[in-house]
Design a protein around this motif. Structure first.
Motif, PDB file in Angstrom:
ATOM      1  N   LEU A 212       1.228  -1.199   0.111  1.00  0.00           N
ATOM      2  CA  LEU A 212      -0.398  -0.112   0.365  1.00  0.00           C
ATOM      3  C   LEU A 212       0.845   1.435   0.200  1.00  0.00           C
ATOM      4  O   LEU A 212       1.788   1.137   0.636  1.00  0.00           O
ATOM      5  N   ARG A 213       0.298   2.174  -0.991  1.00  0.00           N
ATOM      6  CA  ARG A 213       1.419   3.509  -0.734  1.00  0.00           C
ATOM      7  C   ARG A 213       0.317   4.483  -0.270  1.00  0.00           C
ATOM      8  O   ARG A 213       0.959   5.236   0.303  1.00  0.00           O
ATOM      9  N   LYS A 214      -0.919   4.875  -1.561  1.00  0.00           N
ATOM     10  CA  LYS A 214      -2.172   5.795  -0.039  1.00  0.00           C
ATOM     11  C   LYS A 214      -3.443   5.347   0.239  1.00  0.00           C
ATOM     12  O   LYS A 214      -3.496   4.452  -1.282  1.00  0.00           O
ATOM     13  N   SER A 215      -3.321   5.463   1.316  1.00  0.00           N
ATOM     14  CA  SER A 215      -4.903   5.650   1.354  1.00  0.00           C
ATOM     15  C   SER A 215      -5.755   7.064   0.882  1.00  0.00           C
ATOM     16  O   SER A 215      -5.105   8.057   1.000  1.00  0.00           O
ATOM     17  N   PRO A 216      -7.432   6.701   0.371  1.00  0.00           N
ATOM     18  CA  PRO A 216      -7.686   7.960  -0.235  1.00  0.00           C
ATOM     19  C   PRO A 216      -7.263   8.698   1.083  1.00  0.00           C
ATOM     20  O   PRO A 216      -7.618  10.313   0.100  1.00  0.00           O
ATOM     21  N   ASP A 217      -7.883   8.396   2.141  1.00  0.00           N
ATOM     22  CA  ASP A 217      -7.436  10.084   3.192  1.00  0.00           C
ATOM     23  C   ASP A 217      -6.533  10.239   4.023  1.00  0.00           C
ATOM     24  O   ASP A 217      -6.106  11.130   4.759  1.00  0.00           O
ATOM     25  N   ASP A 218      -5.025   9.563   3.069  1.00  0.00           N
ATOM     26  CA  ASP A 218      -3.723  10.154   3.541  1.00  0.00           C
ATOM     27  C   ASP A 218      -3.629  11.589   2.459  1.00  0.00           C
ATOM     28  O   ASP A 218      -3.706  11.769   0.899  1.00  0.00           O
ATOM     29  N   ALA A 219      -3.233  11.997   3.580  1.00  0.00           N
ATOM     30  CA  ALA A 219      -3.198  14.194   3.264  1.00  0.00           C
ATOM     31  C   ALA A 219      -1.751  14.086   1.666  1.00  0.00           C
ATOM     32  O   ALA A 219      -0.895  13.231   1.918  1.00  0.00           O
ATOM     33  N   GLU A 220      -1.364  14.495   1.021  1.00  0.00           N
ATOM     34  CA  GLU A 220      -0.628  14.699  -0.096  1.00  0.00           C
ATOM     35  C   GLU A 220       0.252  16.302   0.171  1.00  0.00           C
ATOM     36  O   GLU A 220      -0.629  17.320  -0.634  1.00  0.00           O
ATOM     37  N   PRO A 221       0.917  16.854   0.972  1.00  0.00           N
ATOM     38  CA  PRO A 221       1.228  17.799   1.144  1.00  0.00           C
ATOM     39  C   PRO A 221       2.597  17.960  -0.095  1.00  0.00           C
ATOM     40  O   PRO A 221       2.933  17.296  -0.570  1.00  0.00           O
ATOM     41  N   GLY A 222       2.494  19.748  -0.579  1.00  0.00           N
ATOM     42  CA  GLY A 222       3.375  19.907  -2.384  1.00  0.00           C
ATOM     43  C   GLY A 222       1.945  19.750  -2.816  1.00  0.00           C
ATOM     44  O   GLY A 222       3.323  19.637  -4.292  1.00  0.00           O
ATOM     45  N   ASN A 223       0.912  19.145  -2.754  1.00  0.00           N
ATOM     46  CA  ASN A 223       0.471  18.983  -3.696  1.00  0.00           C
ATOM     47  C   ASN A 223      -0.051  20.207  -5.444  1.00  0.00           C
ATOM     48  O   ASN A 223      -0.521  20.077  -6.676  1.00  0.00           O
ATOM     49  N   GLY A 224       0.704  21.637  -4.602  1.00  0.00           N
ATOM     50  CA  GLY A 224       0.026  22.598  -6.014  1.00  0.00           C
ATOM     51  C   GLY A 224      -1.398  23.446  -5.685  1.00  0.00           C
ATOM     52  O   GLY A 224      -1.323  24.055  -6.743  1.00  0.00           O
ATOM     53  N   LEU A 225      -2.131  22.317  -5.017  1.00  0.00           N
ATOM     54  CA  LEU A 225      -3.506  23.035  -4.923  1.00  0.00           C
ATOM     55  C   LEU A 225      -4.462  23.802  -3.030  1.00  0.00           C
ATOM     56  O   LEU A 225      -2.929  23.355  -2.719  1.00  0.00           O
ATOM     57  N   PRO A 226      -4.801  24.213  -3.780  1.00  0.00           N
ATOM     58  CA  PRO A 226      -5.208  24.956  -1.682  1.00  0.00           C
ATOM     59  C   PRO A 226      -5.315  23.910  -0.149  1.00  0.00           C
ATOM     60  O   PRO A 226      -4.740  24.517   0.554  1.00  0.00           O
TER      61      PRO A 226
END
Length: 880
Positions: A212-226
């Motif tokens: 498992l790399r990411k679950s859907p509720d894992d945050a993605e800092p640095g995604n370029g979005l607000p």
């Protein structure tokens, strides 16, 4: 297969039948831009002489019956299993030009439909038949064999791998439209924990673990979005009609009970009417049966509510919106061969891929064809399969006028404050005809302007060239020789130059010919407006103008001209080297004059701006300050490049003083630092600082990929969209190349490889974003010539790719029935041209709209995507 108990079938509406451009028996100026009958076929009158017509494309007349295909109870058994649910994702894949009911021009769409048939248990391997509801389609026979059946949830390379690649990864991910848990599929529920690499005979040559790399509720800092987690509407939730909205109190009243609760996220849509394609997300507060207050909203509310407004329950998830599993087979060390596939037991196999020493060379070749296909001022001769007549050649049916508008003041540059369309309007236009030598360079993208930013193509190609081992530099890409197209005698003995350098000369010689007698550089050539639908570049009828010189463009040119001169010297091409060295010196002198006295340098432009009130109420002073601040950065790059070329103390001192003030490495600042670092005799202490900064910046980029569901090369500080976060950009490529040369850190190389692979299939939609590469490629990027000519898009184009729904909420695209992807009304088969699930229900990494009108996704430029992908592939080839 999508999962062991979900069959995935793609159905497509028929594609458009293409119209062509044809000459008319006689000119029809009174019908220019309008549809007429041409031998009984609708044709759009185009061209500067109104002497051509673009015949209409024919939209598909057979469209999928979406209601029937969704009816789970009407399917027969498949392999002894019942179909208990149908999930569907419908997205456009094709478009065309044709007249609408009122004689206007439609662009329309044809759709592809991903149908997911959920069974009441795993499908047994063997031969099966799908019997469609009501006989809507012929029975479909298929064989499920997990060693041969494609598993669409395996997101793998469509390019292949080089033998020495540092990383080989794929992903297992499925977002199920309308599925439980907001569509997130967890493959652990199927006890899937391993995978194999199989050879052409189906034999296992490597085995690995699915992690498992990411679950859907894992945050993605640095995604370029607000936000690190994004808002999405629930795909199957009903749209709740809104009765009223009080903008001041943010109180929303619904027509019927809404069922929302305090703290729940909600989306408001169509607040401004049928052409309002945005969504405003917020949190429900003070809920009653038919009302709630919108708290924590992310957008402005209209002063007045329009009919048709709705509210929809929403939730938060990351960009994938589902569980993303990693299949890492980097430890596999194959020799050349293939095709290989990844196999997940019980599920199926990936797309086939090859392993060989020329994989990255082939990728570089494809992007080099893309640069060739963007060339302006010449005929594109079909050497790579695509043809286009000569376009934008002054003196051959086209006139270019000189404008008073500098590029650095226009909306086509970062510092711009004047719409580029003003360039040929009164006060800005002159009556001076530009020389016939003002031709060449690259068409920017789907539009045809040529801008100083394009020198970044030459800069990156030269960097990649110098990074190649000397034995690999004589690469052949079949690009034209400089001597064959450019008349200057300095190119007479350059035919033996490597093709990468030939391409850099092409990019730079155009701007050299835009150099004025005083050494300053015009920032490019522009048309009076964006291209008109159906009108190709070789029939451009809008006015075309050359920008006035500006000192920022002049510095930018001087830096890359000095680099090219230096490389040409090392290759023994002294006549060509002196040509660019002299040009760079003259450009430096002119730019310095502008930097010392911008009031004098821009006297004519200032007068035009004052007469047109273009400066606004604050006048020229703050604009001058802004221009000078930016010019200072470009001055640093030019100084360092000339210092490396000439060894001059003057230029060294300018760089060193600038470095002490600002040790940034973004783009041109990075170019400056690299040139200083690579110049013998430079200050050792500053050199150590520069090297450390490059390595530290690379750590920021590579570290950010650990937080992403799908690693690429995005800098965490870069916004998403417009080439920042999809295709690797100029800054990312140059930074990682240089950091790797300095540190030889294998992690940098891994991220570079992953960044490229993310654009050729290793993504959640399983598409190659590069024309000419991959089993499933984007078909219709925003390339206006192929659209107008009714032919396939040329190879080598890399689109920007993923961009947020909020930034692509174009009302003219997602609006009434006349819009290509209509979301309101029923006329003109509007319901059959609707993305489903709705746009704001699609996770970011599911939201790739293959329609050229979705500009932020389907756009590209030579310097932001095509050139960067070429340089990246060249660098990776050099590591083999």
């Amino acid at each position: 297969m999508a999962t062991p108990d979900i069959i995935a079938v793609e159905l497509r509406d028929p594609s458009f039948l293409r119209g062509q451009i044809m000459a008319l028996p006689q000119s029809k100026p009174q019908m220019l831009g309008r549809w007429i009958a041409v031998d009984g076929v609708p044709g759009l009158v185009i061209g500067p002489k109104a002497a051509h017509a673009r015949l209409a494309d024919t939209p598909p007349d057979i469209l999928l019956d979406r209601n029937s295909v969704d009816a789970a109870g009407l399917y027969g058994e498949i392999g002894g299993r019942r179909v208990i649910a149908v999930h569907r994702k419908s997205m456009p894949y094709d478009s065309g030009l044709y007249p609408g009911p009122n004689g206007d021009t439609r662009t329309g769409a044809a759709f592809k439909h991903q149908i997911y048939l959920k069974l009441d248990g795993p499908l047994p391997q063997g031969k099966h038949v799908i019997r469609w509801p009501n006989g809507m389609l012929a029975d479909q026979s298929f064989t499920f064999d997990d060693r041969t059946t494609r598993a669409m949830a395996i997101r793998s390379t469509q390019l292949g791998h080089a033998i020495k690649d540092a990383t080989k990864t794929a992903y297992l991910a499925l977002w199920l439209p309308g599925g439980k848990n907001d569509g997130a599929v967890d493959f652990r529920d199927y006890h899937i924990n391993g995978f194999d690499v199989v050879d052409p005979e189906g034999m296992t040559v490597f085995s690995g673990v699915v992690s498992l790399r990411k679950s859907p509720d894992d945050a993605e800092p640095g995604n370029g979005l607000p936000k690190t987690l994004l808002d999405y509407t629930a795909a199957t939730a009903p749209r709740i009609a809104i009765r009223s909205l009080d903008t001041n109190t943010r109180r929303v009243t619904t027509v019927a009970p809404h069922g929302l609760t305090d703290g729940q996220r909600v989306s408001l849509e169509r607040l401004g009417g049928e052409q309002d394609a945005r969504a405003v997300f917020g949190t429900v507060a003070d809920a009653t049966a038919n009302a709630f207050t919108l708290a924590d909203s992310d957008g402005a509310l209209p002063a007045a509510l329009s009919s048709g407004a709705t509210a929809t329950p929403a939730y938060s998830a990351n960009r994938a919106g589902t569980f993303v599993f990693e299949l890492d087979y980097s430890a596999w060390a194959p020799q050349s061969g293939g095709p290989f596939r990844l196999r997940v037991p019980g599920l199926g196999v990936s797309d086939a891929f090859a392993v060989g020493s020329d994989v990255w060379l082939n990728a570089a070749h494809n992007s080099m064809t893309g640069l060739y296909h963007q060339r302006s001022g010449i005929e594109i001769d079909g050497r790579f399969g695509y043809r286009r007549p000569l376009a934008f050649r002054p003196g051959l049916g086209m006139t270019v006028i000189e404008s008073r508008l500098p590029l650095a003041w226009s909306s086509n540059f970062d510092t711009g404050f004047i719409p580029f369309e003003e360039g040929v309007k009164p006060r800005w236009r002159t009556e001076r005809k530009a020389p016939d030598s003002y031709w060449g360079g690259y068409m920017d993208a789907g539009d045809w302007d040529r801008r100083i930013q394009h020198v970044e193509v030459a800069s990156l190609l030269l960097d990649a060239f110098e990074a190649l081992p000397k034995g690999q530099r004589a690469l052949k890409f079949n690009v034209p020789k400089s001597s064959a197209l450019l008349a200057n005698p300095a190119y007479r003995d350059t035919d033996d130059l490597p093709d990468v350098v030939q391409e850099a000369i092409w990019a730079m010689d155009f701007f050299r010919r835009l150099q004025t007698d005083d050494g300053s550089i015009r920032g490019g050539i522009e048309s009076a407006a964006h291209p008109l639908l159906g009108e190709p570049s070789y029939l451009e009828r809008q006015e075309v103008y050359a920008y006035a010189p500006d000192h920022i463009s002049t510095y930018k040119y001087a830096a890359v001209a000095a680099k090219l001169a230096r490389v040409l010297k090392t290759l023994g091409k002294f006549d060509a080297a002196i040509l660019f060295e002299d040009s760079a010196r003259a450009a430096w002198t002119a730019a310095e004059r502008g930097f010392a006295d911008p009031d004098a340098f821009y006297r004519e432009a200032i007068a035009a701006a004052v007469e047109t009130a273009a400066f606004g109420p604050d006048g020229w002073s703050p604009r001058r300050e802004q221009l000078q601040k930016v010019a200072k950065e470009y001055r640093r790059a030019a100084a360092a490049a000339l210092y490396r070329l000439l060894g001059s103390p003057e230029h060294r001192g300018i760089f060193e003083a600038s470095w002490r003030e600002d040790q940034g490495l973004f783009a041109h600042k990075g170019d400056a630092a690299w040139d200083y670092l690579k110049t013998a005799g430079s200050d050792a202490g500053i050199g150590e600082e520069i090297a450390a900064r490059f390595v530290a910046e690379a750590v920021i980029i590579t570290g950010a990929q650990q937080q992403a569901a799908y690693p690429n090369m995005k800098h965490p500080d870069a916004p998403a969209g417009w080439g920042e976060g999809g295709a690797p950009d100029y800054n990312q490529v140059q930074t990682l190349m240089r950091a790797h040369l300095l540190s030889n850190d294998p992690q940098i190389l891994r991220v570079m490889e992953q960044g490229y692979q993310a654009m050729v299939g290793v993504n959640q939609v399983g598409l190659s974003f590069v024309t000419g590469l991959g089993a499933r490629q984007i078909l219709h990027p925003l390339h206006e010539d192929h659209r107008a000519m009714g032919v396939a898009a040329p190879s080598g184009i890399t689109i920007f790719g993923f961009a947020p729904q909020a930034a692509t909420a174009y009302g003219w695209v997602f609006g009434p029935p006349w819009s290509p992807l209509a979301e309101t009304g029923t006329a003109e088969n509007a319901a059959q041209r609707r993305i489903e699930p709705p746009r704001f229900s699609l996770p970011y990494h599911e939201y790739l709209v293959e329609h050229p009108s979705v500009i932020m996704q389907q756009e590209y430029t030579v310097h932001q995507s095509i050139g960067t992908m070429a340089a990246l592939a060249l660098y990776l080839h050099g590591r083999q």
